[in-house]
Write a protein that holds these residues in place. Structure first.
Motif, PDB file in Angstrom:
ATOM      1  N   ARG C  51       9.652  10.363  -2.520  1.00  0.00           N
ATOM      2  CA  ARG C  51      10.245  10.526  -3.846  1.00  0.00           C
ATOM      3  C   ARG C  51       9.549   9.666  -4.901  1.00  0.00           C
ATOM      4  O   ARG C  51       9.256  10.124  -5.996  1.00  0.00           O
ATOM      5  N   TRP C  52       9.288   8.405  -4.555  1.00  0.00           N
ATOM      6  CA  TRP C  52       8.658   7.506  -5.543  1.00  0.00           C
ATOM      7  C   TRP C  52       7.282   8.018  -5.961  1.00  0.00           C
ATOM      8  O   TRP C  52       6.938   7.957  -7.131  1.00  0.00           O
ATOM      9  N   PHE C  53       6.555   8.539  -4.980  1.00  0.00           N
ATOM     10  CA  PHE C  53       5.210   9.038  -5.283  1.00  0.00           C
ATOM     11  C   PHE C  53       5.287  10.186  -6.280  1.00  0.00           C
ATOM     12  O   PHE C  53       4.541  10.238  -7.259  1.00  0.00           O
ATOM     13  N   GLU C  54       6.239  11.120  -6.015  1.00  0.00           N
ATOM     14  CA  GLU C  54       6.409  12.259  -6.928  1.00  0.00           C
ATOM     15  C   GLU C  54       6.767  11.776  -8.318  1.00  0.00           C
ATOM     16  O   GLU C  54       6.197  12.207  -9.319  1.00  0.00           O
ATOM     17  N   GLU C  55       7.715  10.846  -8.362  1.00  0.00           N
ATOM     18  CA  GLU C  55       8.181  10.343  -9.650  1.00  0.00           C
ATOM     19  C   GLU C  55       7.048   9.709 -10.453  1.00  0.00           C
ATOM     20  O   GLU C  55       6.867   9.985 -11.625  1.00  0.00           O
ATOM     21  N   ALA C 260       5.642  -0.173  -5.433  1.00  0.00           N
ATOM     22  CA  ALA C 260       4.810  -0.079  -4.226  1.00  0.00           C
ATOM     23  C   ALA C 260       4.083   1.250  -4.189  1.00  0.00           C
ATOM     24  O   ALA C 260       2.883   1.315  -3.916  1.00  0.00           O
ATOM     25  N   ALA C 261       4.805   2.337  -4.514  1.00  0.00           N
ATOM     26  CA  ALA C 261       4.167   3.649  -4.532  1.00  0.00           C
ATOM     27  C   ALA C 261       3.040   3.658  -5.545  1.00  0.00           C
ATOM     28  O   ALA C 261       1.947   4.163  -5.292  1.00  0.00           O
ATOM     29  N   MET C 262       3.284   3.059  -6.702  1.00  0.00           N
ATOM     30  CA  MET C 262       2.276   3.036  -7.750  1.00  0.00           C
ATOM     31  C   MET C 262       1.042   2.259  -7.328  1.00  0.00           C
ATOM     32  O   MET C 262      -0.093   2.691  -7.557  1.00  0.00           O
ATOM     33  N   SER C 263       1.292   1.135  -6.687  1.00  0.00           N
ATOM     34  CA  SER C 263       0.099   0.358  -6.299  1.00  0.00           C
ATOM     35  C   SER C 263      -0.721   1.088  -5.246  1.00  0.00           C
ATOM     36  O   SER C 263      -1.944   0.981  -5.228  1.00  0.00           O
ATOM     37  N   LEU C 264      -0.057   1.874  -4.395  1.00  0.00           N
ATOM     38  CA  LEU C 264      -0.835   2.644  -3.423  1.00  0.00           C
ATOM     39  C   LEU C 264      -1.667   3.726  -4.116  1.00  0.00           C
ATOM     40  O   LEU C 264      -2.834   3.942  -3.798  1.00  0.00           O
ATOM     41  N   ILE C 265      -1.046   4.384  -5.093  1.00  0.00           N
ATOM     42  CA  ILE C 265      -1.778   5.400  -5.856  1.00  0.00           C
ATOM     43  C   ILE C 265      -2.974   4.750  -6.571  1.00  0.00           C
ATOM     44  O   ILE C 265      -4.096   5.245  -6.541  1.00  0.00           O
ATOM     45  N   TYR C 266      -2.684   3.642  -7.172  1.00  0.00           N
ATOM     46  CA  TYR C 266      -3.669   2.841  -7.882  1.00  0.00           C
ATOM     47  C   TYR C 266      -4.854   2.530  -6.971  1.00  0.00           C
ATOM     48  O   TYR C 266      -6.036   2.777  -7.288  1.00  0.00           O
TER      49      TYR C 266
END
Lengths: 359, 358, 287
Positions: C51-55, C260-266
């Motif tokens: 969910r966080w990744f989608e958001e 956390a999701a954002m930093s992984l995407i980053y």
């Protein structure tokens, strides 16, 4: 303390660098690895030293399997083509370094370095830094460092290649003397057939990662086991031509023919004849005439090297004295076919007389 | 294409040379014919590279002048001297194809593409590069790269001279032979003056019509390979050219004749009465084992394949001789005979009766 | 085979492996763990899946921050690489000035990052800073704390000042390694200075420039300290780069899951760009 390679091979990925090789070098022997660049000389040496691990086979030294033993534990010395010395140490300290590692007493170090420097004729340079020496002196320093400890195995990888022509001649002259009284195995890699001959000892001719011939240097030169070995051991390059033997005659594509030696079976051959047996003057009763167009004439003052084309096939003639030729003119050359090698379809030398013919 | 004249040329790297040793190149006068093949031969540090750089314009001499066809170029930079140079390490433009490499010097000079194409194809054919014209130059082997460097000199029609600075250094020995004869062949096809610098006597004498032998900053002899081989003007030339080099034996001189251990040696020249060191020079090729002659002891025999090098010890010092393959070699004591026509007396290093510099 | 020799090597490598495990692998796994769960602290977790990744991927806030980040990185690369090469070409290659130039060039690299930020913060102040005051005196309406354009200008100027030296030093190292024979050959071939640059210097510098671009790319994507000290992401969100935004979400709002999701995407974005760049630059080299 013999060095034995048992089926030693090296593969890197799918590339075969060294085909499985069996070789035995006796203690006290001087052994030459002769071959062109990339023939595998350096790789083979590094496996002997333990700097590289073979992917197959075993390396034995003095009756022990040393395949996995690190180079530090093997008592090996190595000299490279580049002059490798410690730049910040004096020549004395450079030569002394292996003895210091071995923790010899200072007094003994001094005497041994002194002796070695004397032998290498660099006694006057002991206080200098390597950068203050000429190329020849730098290489002598590197060699002194390799020889000062009593190594069981000394490997020299084209040590003279970066030296001036005359210096190379002098050092080549001195080298065998340096090893004469040692009981170690010496292996010396070179690309030059003349250097191999003058150094003597035994030669392993190498071609594309294979040892194609091994034996006393002069024997290999005079009776190469096959085409590759003859090619490696000829300077200038050996003349090669296709020939067929029919009803007692040898026929070249160029239309030249001569009576076949006894025992030469009918069929297709490659003949090899070294340039000094092809001459502008008749050398023997068995000489045949090859007529060709002169491409280049190199006159050295003592010898003439003539490159000519007979029916578009290149030939080289090497003869004594000055034989001026005008390029583009046709000329006659005499090839002494009693000195020629016959190689069969697989490239093996055809042995014509059990007594062995002199090349 | 030009005749090159060097007039009172001298060079020192330091600003105020005082001693003889301060000069990297001692005074020199030379004339090089248009279209000749010349070699500068000598050991490292003899000044041959200095001389080459003076000719190409990378260095300006401290004294004297350089003329191309009587036109003074002493102060001109390299690009205005119209020379081409092949360096020790192959220089190619990595990102360009072989074709573009060859075309580069012409395009830089604004030559039209039709002419460029014609010249490049011609030169590629001469250098056996036709098949690789479309390849990237960086992928070629060292000898291929050297052919490109040479080709960049050959495409130009305005070149006064092509200079070679030890061009075979990084070439594999078995290819050296091929490239060497290729250079020789090219010289017969193009009329350029070529100057070849090397420490390798074989390269020098096989390439050049005339060899300039240098030692410690000075020219010792200029001659054809035959002259250098048959009549060295200095013991250095005798030693440096020929493998093994000339035998040099200590001797005494009485009434113009040479004696070793009291025995007269027949020579081609006569010594001039003069104080100093007297020596006999004879090449290994002109020494034979014989019934009579200088007494000697065989020390070492080295098999060189088509001949053996035999080292002997005599009253005059070490004598080496060549024995044909299969020739008889005495086991211990022997007598040596020198060919009188090829045996000469040298005083203080220089050929007796011909003292002085060339 | 003598195995003991090989095992000795493990002994030496072990400390590094342990260090890397604590430094990289454990934190990374923690982040992965956080990124798929919802937490309000107190060690209470709810499964959140992707969910966080989608958001994050859909949020305009992330898009804006990524856009600003790409703009920043693109701009500084476009300035620093050519400028670095030009300065390197202008530097002397022999003589006593070499070491003087090298020391001058190394200077900005030696200053701690937060000090750089603080320096430029003061330097740019319109009332007392040398830069700010001067610009205002000669007629520019310059105020980086209020006008987004000015903030960007200052930010980029600061980065160029700080990091161009790195490019210079790398390019210079590439230049001095070119043997003299190349220049001599080019002179003899009648090549112009441009041709020498295009066909000798640039190809020979290609390897070090690849490294320079990669380093600058990754560093500028990760940049935090200097902009945080200089503008703090403002005015408004105008200079909020990815890293600044990430810290705002994680520490400011304590939204650990999305952060956390954002930093992984980053992380993946940096990895992807670096990989593409490296492949393109080194393609055709290994023939």
């Amino acid at each position: 303390m013999a060095l034995e390679l048992k089926n030693v091979g090296k593969k890197v990925g799918a590339d075969v660098h060294i085909h499985p090789t069996d070789l035995t070098f006796e203690p006290g022997s001087f052994n030459i690895l002769l071959g062109t660049t990339l023939a595998g000389k350096t790789t083979l040496m590094q496996m002997m030293a333990g700097l590289e691990k073979p992917t197959s086979g075993e390396v034995w030294f003095d009756g022990r399997n040393v395949t996995g033993t690190a180079v530090q534990k093997r008592n090996v010395s190595m000299v490279y083509q580049q002059f490798i010395n410690y730049p910040n140490m004096s020549v004395f300290d450079n030569i002394a370094s292996p003895l210091r590692v071995a923790r010899l007493p200072a007094e003994e170090i001094r005497t041994r370095v002194g002796e070695m420097a004397e032998l290498m004729r660099i006694s006057a340079m002991l206080d200098r830094r390597p950068s203050e020496l000429s190329g020849g002196q730098q290489q002598r320093t590197a060699m002194a460092r390799a020889l000062v400890k009593d190594s069981d195995l000394i490997l020299l990888d084209e040590p003279l290649a970066n030296l001036d022509f005359k210096l190379r001649e002098e050092m080549r002259d001195e080298l065998p003397r340096l090893f004469a009284e040692r009981n170690c195995v010496v292996v010396y890699a070179t690309t030059e057939p003349t250097e191999a001959l003058l150094l003597g000892g035994q030669t392993a001719a190498m071609h594309e990662g294979r040892v194609v011939d091994f034996g006393p240097t002069g024997d290999i030169y005079r009776n190469p086991s096959g085409l590759e070995s003859a090619k490696v051991f000829s300077e200038p390059p050996i003349n090669l031509a296709r020939a067929s033997v029919k009803s007692g005659w040898v026929l070249l594509d160029e239309g030249v023919s001569w009576k076949a030696d006894k025992g030469l079976a009918e069929g297709e051959y490659t003949i090899g004849i070294r340039p000094h047996h092809v001459s502008p003057v008749r050398q023997s009763t068995r000489s045949v005439v090859i007529e060709g167009k002169v491409k280049v004439a190199e006159l050295t003052g003592s010898e003439s090297i003539i490159h000519f084309h007979a029916h578009d096939h290149p030939w080289v003639s090497l003869s004594h004295g000055v034989h001026p030729f005008e390029t583009g003119r046709f000329a006659r050359f005499y090839a002494d076919m009693s000195k020629c090698f016959y190689f069969d379809a697989d490239g093996h030398l055809v042995d014509l007389s059990p007594a062995g013919k002199a090349a | 294409m030009a005749r090159i004249t060097l007039k009172n040329l001298k060079h020192a790297y330091m600003p105020n040379p005082v001693n003889d040793e301060d000069w990297a190149l001692k005074e020199l006068n030379l004339d090089w014919d248009d279209g000749g093949a010349y070699a500068l031969l000598g050991p490292s540090g003899c000044g041959k590279t200095t001389l080459l750089n003076l000719i190409s314009g990378l260095l300006t001499p401290s004294h004297g002048s350089i003329l191309f066809d009587d036109h003074d170029v002493t102060r001109l930079p390299p690009e205005q001297r119209k020379i081409a140079q092949v360096f020790q390490f192959p220089v190619v433009y990595d990102t360009m194809t072989v074709y573009d490499n060859l075309a580069f010097p012409l395009r830089n000079r604004g030559v039209d593409e039709t002419t460029v194409n014609k010249r490049v194809l011609e030169v590629a054919e001469m250098n056996d590069l036709t098949a690789t014209l479309g390849n990237r130059a960086s992928g070629l082997t060292a000898d291929g790269k050297q052919k490109i460097s040479l080709g960049r000199g050959l495409v130009r029609t305005d070149v006064n001279a092509i200079l070679f600075d030890e061009p075979l250094t990084v070439i594999d020995p078995h290819l050296k032979f091929q490239l060497r004869s290729k250079l020789k062949e090219l010289h017969t096809r193009v009329p350029n003056t070529m100057i070849y610098v090397t420490h390798d006597q074989t390269e020098a004498i096989t390439f050049a019509d005339k060899v300039v032998v240098m030692n410690v900053g000075e020219v010792v002899q200029v001659g054809t390979p035959k002259e250098l081989f048959e009549e060295p003007h200095h013991t250095f030339v005798g030693h440096f050219i020929g493998s093994p080099g000339m035998n040099v034996l200590a001797c005494e001189v009485k009434n113009g004749h040479a004696y070793i251990a009291g025995k007269k040696i027949a020579t081609a020249n006569k010594a001039v009465a003069k104080a100093g060191k007297s020596e006999i020079g004879v090449r290994p090729e002109f020494v034979k084992f014989a019934r009579q002659g200088l007494e000697a002891r065989v020390v070492k025999v080295s098999d060189a394949g088509r001949f053996s090098v035999v080292e002997t010890d005599s009253a005059g010092g070490r004598v080496r001789l060549l024995v044909e393959e299969g020739g008889a070699i005495p086991s211990e004591t022997a007598r040596l005979e020198f060919d009188p026509a090829a045996t000469r007396i040298y005083s203080n290093g220089w050929l007796a009766g011909r003292e002085g510099r060339p | 085979m003598n195995k003991t020799v090989n095992q000795k090597a493990w002994f030496f490598v072990a400390p590094v492996l342990i260090l890397v495990a604590f430094n990289a692998i454990v934190p990374l796994m923690t982040v992965v763990n956080y990124s798929v769960q919802e937490t309000f602290g107190d060690n209470v977790f709810f499964w959140a899946g992707l969910r966080w990744f989608e958001e994050i991927l859909r949020s305009p806030r992330f898009h804006d921050a990524l856009g600003r980040q790409l703009f920043f990185t693109g701009t500084i690369l476009a300035i620093e690489i050519p400028l670095g090469v030009i300065i390197a070409l202008a530097m002397p290659r022999k003589g006593p000035w070499v070491s003087v130039c090298l020391v001058l060039m190394a200077m900005p690299l030696l200053i701690p990052w937060n000090v750089v930020g603080a320096m430029w913060n003061i330097f740019g102040l319109p009332e007392i800073g040398l830069l700010g005051k001067t610009l205002n005196t000669i007629g520019f309406d310059y105020n980086y704390t209020r006008q987004p354009g000015d903030a960007w200008f200052t930010l980029i100027l600061m980065d160029v000042w700080h990091w161009t030296s790195l490019v210079v030093l790398l390019a210079y190292a590439g230049l001095v390694s070119i043997p003299d024979a190349y220049y001599q050959a080019a002179r003899i071939d009648g090549a112009s200075s441009w041709a020498i640059f295009r066909y000798i210097q640039l190809p020979k510098m290609k390897r070090v420039l690849t490294i320079a671009v990669l380093l600058r790319f990754m560093d500028s994507f990760n940049i935090y300290t200097e902009p945080s000290v200089l503008t703090g992401g403002g005015p408004g969100n105008s200079t909020t780069l990815l890293s600044l935004d990430l810290v705002k979400i994680a520490l400011g709002q304590f939204d650990l899951g999305p952060a956390a999701a954002m930093s992984l995407i980053y992380f993946l974005v940096i990895l992807l760009f670096s990989w593409i760049f490296y492949t393109v630059m080194t393609r055709g080299e290994e023939q």
